[in-house]
Design an enzyme around this catalytic site. Structure first.
Site, PDB file in Angstrom:
ATOM      1  N   CYS A  45      87.137 -39.517 -15.385  1.00 44.11           N
ATOM      2  CA  CYS A  45      86.807 -39.517 -16.821  1.00 44.11           C
ATOM      3  C   CYS A  45      85.429 -40.125 -16.974  1.00 44.11           C
ATOM      4  O   CYS A  45      84.546 -39.866 -16.166  1.00 44.11           O
ATOM      5  CB  CYS A  45      87.871 -40.289 -17.605  1.00 44.11           C
ATOM      6  SG  CYS A  45      88.038 -42.020 -17.101  1.00 44.11           S
ATOM      7  N   ARG A  51      81.567 -33.749 -24.013  1.00 45.17           N
ATOM      8  CA  ARG A  51      80.951 -34.524 -22.935  1.00 45.17           C
ATOM      9  C   ARG A  51      80.993 -33.750 -21.618  1.00 45.17           C
ATOM     10  O   ARG A  51      80.046 -33.811 -20.824  1.00 45.17           O
ATOM     11  CB  ARG A  51      81.654 -35.879 -22.797  1.00 45.17           C
ATOM     12  CG  ARG A  51      81.402 -36.806 -23.978  1.00 45.17           C
ATOM     13  CD  ARG A  51      82.016 -38.167 -23.770  1.00 45.17           C
ATOM     14  NE  ARG A  51      81.333 -38.911 -22.720  1.00 45.17           N
ATOM     15  CZ  ARG A  51      81.774 -40.039 -22.170  1.00 45.17           C
ATOM     16  NH1 ARG A  51      82.943 -40.538 -22.565  1.00 45.17           N
ATOM     17  NH2 ARG A  51      81.083 -40.650 -21.232  1.00 45.17           N
TER      18      ARG A  51
END
Length: 282
Positions: free
Chosen positions: A234, A176
């Site tokens: 995050c 990611r």
């Protein structure tokens, strides 16, 4: 005061009937509601905490998927969990404390002085031979009063400028971070200047946090020092709290970006870097 508590220490507190409130914060992306698992077996006296509804506020996509809850909302939830001023609060989950750390960050930020994470999570408790109980716990409502703003945090604008004065850590998976895949948020990649430090590296194979020296060594690899600030983000501000906790264990004072990538990627005017380097090149 220790930020971690072992299964033996928690069992001792419960046996001595000390003023301790245990919170079960089972949550994960693929199964956000952990009530079924909680009712099937939880640590005695533990109250279930709904991360999506109690540890996050509502808002628009531009606010991120898990914006911080209003202080009034969090206070109402904390009293519903049975917390009184002066209580020790122990939080745990069943996934290496990734969700429990969100509760630790919020409650610490709100002024509760003694919030601890159960080291090794639920599996550590059962591995130590301690029992679980079934059903749901509905405690007598507590009277705790909360405030907000004790721990440092970053706005989106502050996160953008942060790499110029410190180290900004993106704690999502490598895939990611690089932008190879983005299953949840509208754009793939990372905040320009951020370094990738997956939060899974904070714990050992049993889900226990690494020791002080090992955590210092780990974060030093990313350029974290005592002389410059460190920020963390995050996907939506949940697992970033896990690395914020690990950084605190290591002796740092991390800045959490609560909006994280879910907020950043919903703002088309914000630049996106892809690839394995902070600036975006492979």
């Amino acid at each position: 005061m220790s930020l971690l508590i072992s299964p033996d220490e928690l069992a001792d507190l419960l046996e001595r009937e000390e003023p301790v409130r245990v919170l079960d914060v089972r949550w994960r992306l693929d199964r956000p509601d952990g009530r079924v698992e909680y009712r099937a077996g939880h640590i005695p006296t533990a109250v279930y905490v709904d991360l999506d509804r109690e540890l996050a506020g509502g808002g628009e996509p531009t606010d991120g998927r898990h914006p911080l809850p209003p202080t009034a909302q969090l206070g109402e939830a904390a009293r519903r969990w049975g917390i009184d001023d002066g209580d020790t609060v122990v939080v745990y989950d069943d996934l290496s404390s990734f969700a429990a750390a969100r509760a630790w960050w919020l409650l610490t930020d709100a002024g509760i002085a003694d919030v601890r994470i159960l080291d090794g999570a639920l599996s550590g408790w059962t591995a130590a031979g301690y029992p679980l109980e079934e059903g749901s716990v509905v405690p007598v409502p507590g009277s705790v009063t909360l405030r907000r703003g004790i721990l440092p945090r970053l706005t989106m604008a502050a996160a953008a400028a942060f790499p110029e004065r410190g180290v900004l850590l993106d704690v999502r998976s490598e895939e990611r971070y690089r932008g190879d895949a983005e299953p949840i948020d509208p754009r793939a990649g990372h905040i320009p200047g951020a370094l990738n430090a997956p939060t899974t590296g904070n714990v050992d194979a049993e889900g226990r946090f690494l020791g002080h020296a090992a955590l210092r060594e780990r974060f030093a690899e990313f350029g974290v020092t005592d002389d410059a600030p460190v920020g963390v983000y995050c996907g939506s501000g949940v697992t970033a709290a896990h690395t914020a906790f690990a950084l605190t264990l290591a002796g740092y004072e991390p800045h959490l970006y609560p909006g994280s990538w879910s907020q950043w990627s919903n703002h088309p005017d914000r630049p996106v870097a892809v690839g394995s380097k902070p600036g975006g090149r492979s």
